[in-house]
Scaffold this motif. Structure first.
Motif, PDB file in Angstrom:
ATOM      1  N   UNK A 131     -29.230 -14.075  28.175  1.00  0.00           N
ATOM      2  CA  UNK A 131     -28.103 -14.365  27.302  1.00  0.00           C
ATOM      3  C   UNK A 131     -28.252 -15.783  26.770  1.00  0.00           C
ATOM      4  N   UNK A 132     -28.035 -15.938  25.500  1.00  0.00           N
ATOM      5  CA  UNK A 132     -28.165 -17.267  24.898  1.00  0.00           C
ATOM      6  C   UNK A 132     -29.552 -17.827  25.081  1.00  0.00           C
ATOM      7  N   UNK A 133     -29.661 -18.918  25.829  1.00  0.00           N
ATOM      8  CA  UNK A 133     -30.939 -19.577  26.078  1.00  0.00           C
ATOM      9  C   UNK A 133     -31.456 -19.335  27.491  1.00  0.00           C
ATOM     10  N   UNK A 134     -30.831 -18.418  28.230  1.00  0.00           N
ATOM     11  CA  UNK A 134     -31.222 -18.123  29.601  1.00  0.00           C
ATOM     12  C   UNK A 134     -32.432 -17.192  29.629  1.00  0.00           C
ATOM     13  N   UNK A 135     -33.446 -17.581  30.395  1.00  0.00           N
ATOM     14  CA  UNK A 135     -34.708 -16.842  30.480  1.00  0.00           C
ATOM     15  C   UNK A 135     -34.891 -16.330  31.904  1.00  0.00           C
ATOM     16  N   UNK A 136     -35.300 -15.085  32.041  1.00  0.00           N
ATOM     17  CA  UNK A 136     -35.641 -14.507  33.343  1.00  0.00           C
ATOM     18  C   UNK A 136     -37.135 -14.212  33.351  1.00  0.00           C
ATOM     19  N   UNK A 137     -37.790 -14.610  34.437  1.00  0.00           N
ATOM     20  CA  UNK A 137     -39.226 -14.400  34.609  1.00  0.00           C
ATOM     21  C   UNK A 137     -39.433 -13.596  35.877  1.00  0.00           C
ATOM     22  N   UNK A 138     -40.218 -12.517  35.778  1.00  0.00           N
ATOM     23  CA  UNK A 138     -40.565 -11.700  36.938  1.00  0.00           C
ATOM     24  C   UNK A 138     -42.056 -11.861  37.209  1.00  0.00           C
ATOM     25  N   UNK A 139     -42.365 -12.388  38.407  1.00  0.00           N
ATOM     26  CA  UNK A 139     -43.749 -12.667  38.789  1.00  0.00           C
ATOM     27  C   UNK A 139     -44.153 -11.742  39.929  1.00  0.00           C
ATOM     28  N   UNK A 140     -45.097 -10.807  39.682  1.00  0.00           N
ATOM     29  CA  UNK A 140     -45.598 -10.001  40.789  1.00  0.00           C
ATOM     30  C   UNK A 140     -46.496 -10.875  41.672  1.00  0.00           C
ATOM     31  N   UNK A 141     -46.175 -10.911  42.979  1.00  0.00           N
ATOM     32  CA  UNK A 141     -46.913 -11.790  43.883  1.00  0.00           C
ATOM     33  C   UNK A 141     -46.959 -11.156  45.267  1.00  0.00           C
ATOM     34  N   UNK A 142     -48.149 -10.886  45.760  1.00  0.00           N
ATOM     35  CA  UNK A 142     -48.388 -10.314  47.077  1.00  0.00           C
ATOM     36  C   UNK A 142     -47.561  -9.053  47.328  1.00  0.00           C
ATOM     37  N   UNK A 143     -47.559  -8.156  46.363  1.00  0.00           N
ATOM     38  CA  UNK A 143     -46.886  -6.871  46.518  1.00  0.00           C
ATOM     39  C   UNK A 143     -45.392  -6.881  46.266  1.00  0.00           C
ATOM     40  N   UNK A 144     -44.820  -8.030  45.942  1.00  0.00           N
ATOM     41  CA  UNK A 144     -43.394  -8.133  45.648  1.00  0.00           C
ATOM     42  C   UNK A 144     -43.226  -8.748  44.262  1.00  0.00           C
ATOM     43  N   UNK A 145     -42.029  -8.693  43.742  1.00  0.00           N
ATOM     44  CA  UNK A 145     -41.727  -9.349  42.470  1.00  0.00           C
ATOM     45  C   UNK A 145     -40.757 -10.485  42.746  1.00  0.00           C
ATOM     46  N   UNK A 146     -41.168 -11.672  42.374  1.00  0.00           N
ATOM     47  CA  UNK A 146     -40.308 -12.847  42.529  1.00  0.00           C
ATOM     48  C   UNK A 146     -39.687 -13.156  41.176  1.00  0.00           C
ATOM     49  N   UNK A 147     -38.376 -13.256  41.126  1.00  0.00           N
ATOM     50  CA  UNK A 147     -37.669 -13.531  39.881  1.00  0.00           C
ATOM     51  C   UNK A 147     -37.260 -14.998  39.820  1.00  0.00           C
ATOM     52  N   UNK A 148     -37.513 -15.590  38.680  1.00  0.00           N
ATOM     53  CA  UNK A 148     -37.146 -16.972  38.420  1.00  0.00           C
ATOM     54  C   UNK A 148     -36.255 -17.007  37.184  1.00  0.00           C
ATOM     55  N   UNK A 149     -35.491 -18.056  37.033  1.00  0.00           N
ATOM     56  CA  UNK A 149     -34.672 -18.197  35.836  1.00  0.00           C
ATOM     57  C   UNK A 149     -34.901 -19.581  35.247  1.00  0.00           C
TER      58      UNK A 149
END
Length: 109
Positions: free
Chosen positions: A68-86
């Protein structure tokens, strides 16, 4: 019939406004950004994928989206899991938040 046309017109205007608003943030984010504290570059591609390039480490791929607006979500697959960053993008600065840490990136020309 007039009410239906007005409702349809209103829906079209709202949809177009949302599309234009989202594309501005997308366009501002696409490109390469340099971390101000570490030897790291993050690249956001127009196909909603990206890559972290850290000196002396293998590249790390991710997918991204504008929430929303200028908010960014990043999904990083790492060691069999997905780590989400904002993060947030403002002009030539991108701030990435994750697990109590914050990284500051500036756009590379």
């Amino acid at each position: 019939m007039k009410l239906l046309r007005m409702a349809l017109l209103l829906v079209c205007v709202v949809a177009l406004s949302c599309l234009v608003g989202c594309s501005k943030a997308d366009t501002r984010l696409v490109g390469k950004w340099k971390n101000q504290s570490l030897p790291e570059i993050v690249e956001f591609k127009s196909d909603k994928t990206g890559i972290f390039l850290v000196k002396d480490n293998p590249p790390l791929s991710f997918t991204w989206r504008i929430d929303s607006g200028d908010s960014v979500k990043i999904d990083v697959p790492y060691q069999g899991h997905v780590r989400s960053l904002s993060g947030n993008v403002e002009k030539n600065v991108f701030i990435l938040n994750g697990q109590g840490e914050q990284a500051l990136y500036v756009r590379m020309e």
